[in-house]
Design a protein around this motif. Structure first.
Motif, PDB file in Angstrom:
ATOM      1  N   ARG A  71       0.841  -1.187   0.000  1.00 22.38           N
ATOM      2  CA  ARG A  71       0.000   0.000   0.000  1.00 22.38           C
ATOM      3  C   ARG A  71       0.882   1.244   0.000  1.00 22.38           C
ATOM      4  NH1 ARG A  71      -1.941  -1.519   6.063  1.00 22.38           N
ATOM      5  NH2 ARG A  71      -0.071  -0.808   7.160  1.00 22.38           N
ATOM      6  N   ASP A  72       0.351   2.295  -0.548  1.00 24.11           N
ATOM      7  CA  ASP A  72       1.013   3.595  -0.571  1.00 24.11           C
ATOM      8  C   ASP A  72       0.108   4.559   0.172  1.00 24.11           C
ATOM      9  OD1 ASP A  72       1.908   6.189  -1.216  1.00 24.11           O
ATOM     10  OD2 ASP A  72       2.767   5.487  -3.108  1.00 24.11           O
ATOM     11  N   ALA A  73       0.528   4.937   1.367  1.00 23.42           N
ATOM     12  CA  ALA A  73      -0.321   5.792   2.193  1.00 23.42           C
ATOM     13  C   ALA A  73      -0.529   7.160   1.546  1.00 23.42           C
ATOM     14  CB  ALA A  73       0.302   5.944   3.575  1.00 23.42           C
ATOM     15  N   ALA A  74       0.514   7.685   0.915  1.00 25.45           N
ATOM     16  CA  ALA A  74       0.411   9.012   0.313  1.00 25.45           C
ATOM     17  C   ALA A  74      -0.611   9.036  -0.816  1.00 25.45           C
ATOM     18  CB  ALA A  74       1.774   9.456  -0.200  1.00 25.45           C
ATOM     19  N   LYS A  75      -0.712   7.924  -1.541  1.00 22.73           N
ATOM     20  CA  LYS A  75      -1.656   7.828  -2.655  1.00 22.73           C
ATOM     21  C   LYS A  75      -2.954   7.156  -2.227  1.00 22.73           C
ATOM     22  CE  LYS A  75       1.905   7.669  -6.231  1.00 22.73           C
ATOM     23  NZ  LYS A  75       2.470   6.914  -7.374  1.00 22.73           N
ATOM     24  N   ASN A  76      -2.990   6.708  -0.968  1.00 22.94           N
ATOM     25  CA  ASN A  76      -4.160   5.986  -0.463  1.00 22.94           C
ATOM     26  C   ASN A  76      -4.573   4.863  -1.410  1.00 22.94           C
ATOM     27  OD1 ASN A  76      -5.933   5.825   1.797  1.00 22.94           O
ATOM     28  ND2 ASN A  76      -7.609   6.537   0.504  1.00 22.94           N
ATOM     29  N   THR A  77      -3.575   4.098  -1.804  1.00 22.20           N
ATOM     30  CA  THR A  77      -3.776   3.075  -2.832  1.00 22.20           C
ATOM     31  C   THR A  77      -3.205   1.738  -2.362  1.00 22.20           C
ATOM     32  OG1 THR A  77      -3.664   4.730  -4.586  1.00 22.20           O
ATOM     33  CG2 THR A  77      -3.311   2.432  -5.229  1.00 22.20           C
ATOM     34  N   LEU A  78      -3.927   0.692  -2.684  1.00 23.52           N
ATOM     35  CA  LEU A  78      -3.495  -0.677  -2.414  1.00 23.52           C
ATOM     36  C   LEU A  78      -3.049  -1.309  -3.721  1.00 23.52           C
ATOM     37  CD1 LEU A  78      -3.559  -2.975  -0.140  1.00 23.52           C
ATOM     38  CD2 LEU A  78      -5.674  -3.698  -1.270  1.00 23.52           C
ATOM     39  N   TYR A  79      -2.043  -2.167  -3.647  1.00 20.32           N
ATOM     40  CA  TYR A  79      -1.524  -2.809  -4.854  1.00 20.32           C
ATOM     41  C   TYR A  79      -1.466  -4.325  -4.684  1.00 20.32           C
ATOM     42  CZ  TYR A  79       0.198   1.913  -5.756  1.00 20.32           C
ATOM     43  OH  TYR A  79       0.290   3.275  -5.949  1.00 20.32           O
ATOM     44  N   LEU A  80      -1.449  -4.989  -5.814  1.00 17.48           N
ATOM     45  CA  LEU A  80      -1.143  -6.410  -5.843  1.00 17.48           C
ATOM     46  C   LEU A  80      -0.207  -6.646  -7.014  1.00 17.48           C
ATOM     47  CD1 LEU A  80      -1.709  -9.180  -4.508  1.00 17.48           C
ATOM     48  CD2 LEU A  80      -3.373  -9.579  -6.340  1.00 17.48           C
ATOM     49  N   GLN A  81       1.050  -6.908  -6.697  1.00 15.21           N
ATOM     50  CA  GLN A  81       2.036  -7.241  -7.722  1.00 15.21           C
ATOM     51  C   GLN A  81       1.970  -8.737  -7.961  1.00 15.21           C
ATOM     52  OE1 GLN A  81       4.297  -5.210  -9.524  1.00 15.21           O
ATOM     53  NE2 GLN A  81       4.579  -7.121 -10.665  1.00 15.21           N
ATOM     54  N   MET A  82       1.720  -9.103  -9.204  1.00 12.93           N
ATOM     55  CA  MET A  82       1.564 -10.497  -9.573  1.00 12.93           C
ATOM     56  C   MET A  82       2.705 -10.877 -10.499  1.00 12.93           C
ATOM     57  SD  MET A  82      -2.492 -10.097 -10.465  1.00 12.93           S
ATOM     58  CE  MET A  82      -2.710 -11.811 -10.915  1.00 12.93           C
ATOM     59  N   ASN A  83       3.562 -11.780 -10.066  1.00 18.35           N
ATOM     60  CA  ASN A  83       4.700 -12.229 -10.856  1.00 18.35           C
ATOM     61  C   ASN A  83       4.577 -13.709 -11.187  1.00 18.35           C
ATOM     62  OD1 ASN A  83       5.881  -9.658 -10.642  1.00 18.35           O
ATOM     63  ND2 ASN A  83       6.996 -10.248  -8.797  1.00 18.35           N
ATOM     64  N   ASN A  84       5.239 -14.091 -12.269  1.00 18.71           N
ATOM     65  CA  ASN A  84       5.257 -15.502 -12.674  1.00 18.71           C
ATOM     66  C   ASN A  84       3.840 -16.091 -12.678  1.00 18.71           C
ATOM     67  OD1 ASN A  84       6.445 -17.916 -13.480  1.00 18.71           O
ATOM     68  ND2 ASN A  84       6.821 -18.598 -11.373  1.00 18.71           N
ATOM     69  N   VAL A  85       2.949 -15.386 -13.332  1.00 23.84           N
ATOM     70  CA  VAL A  85       1.549 -15.818 -13.330  1.00 23.84           C
ATOM     71  C   VAL A  85       1.372 -17.089 -14.165  1.00 23.84           C
ATOM     72  CG1 VAL A  85       0.642 -13.524 -12.880  1.00 23.84           C
ATOM     73  CG2 VAL A  85       0.984 -14.271 -15.244  1.00 23.84           C
ATOM     74  N   THR A  86       0.337 -17.816 -13.826  1.00 26.88           N
ATOM     75  CA  THR A  86      -0.018 -19.042 -14.540  1.00 26.88           C
ATOM     76  C   THR A  86      -1.481 -18.949 -14.986  1.00 26.88           C
ATOM     77  OG1 THR A  86      -0.891 -20.281 -12.663  1.00 26.88           O
ATOM     78  CG2 THR A  86       1.512 -20.278 -12.946  1.00 26.88           C
ATOM     79  N   PRO A  87      -1.901 -19.809 -15.913  1.00 29.24           N
ATOM     80  CA  PRO A  87      -3.313 -19.779 -16.336  1.00 29.24           C
ATOM     81  C   PRO A  87      -4.280 -19.967 -15.161  1.00 29.24           C
ATOM     82  CG  PRO A  87      -2.028 -21.000 -17.926  1.00 29.24           C
ATOM     83  CD  PRO A  87      -1.104 -20.697 -16.778  1.00 29.24           C
TER      84      PRO A  87
END
Length: 118
Positions: A71-87
């Motif tokens: 999360r970025d408090a300054a931007k009031n934003t939550l993230y989900l980084q998705m790596n090595n994704v599969t079907p």
């Protein structure tokens, strides 16, 4: 009125990466428990990642080591980084903000679709 809005979904090839974002209005993301869920047709909604007010994170076994919630408090934003994704990661992804700051019941977004091709 709390409003949750996800973005960043799309199509990606297996092995690739994608980053989802979630902006929440009338709610401070750093002061509440926040989660990412996903759902595919015919299946129950699954919580894939969770971040507590303390910053402590938990992940579903299926995404552990590949996904990162932040999360970025300054931007009031939550993230989900998705790596090595599969079907198997193909799903509608939902951002959820814990009501009263707790991950017991949620304010929900409309979802963003992630499609992973092999």
């Amino acid at each position: 009125q709390v409003q949750v809005k996800e973005s960043g979904g799309g199509s990606v090839q297996a092995g690739g990466s994608l980053k989802l974002s979630c902006v929440v209005s009338e709610y401070t993301v750093s002061r509440g428990c926040m989660s990412w869920f996903r759902q595919t047709p015919g299946k129950e909604r699954e919580r894939v990642a969770n971040i507590e007010v303390t910053g402590s994170t938990t992940y579903a076994d299926s995404v552990e080591g590949r996904f990162t919630i932040s999360r970025d408090a300054a931007k009031n934003t939550l993230y989900l980084q998705m790596n090595n994704v599969t079907p198997e990661d193909t799903a509608m992804y939902y951002c959820a903000a814990g009501r009263r700051g707790y991950c017991l019941s949620y304010y929900w977004g409309q979802g963003t679709q992630v499609t992973v091709s092999s």
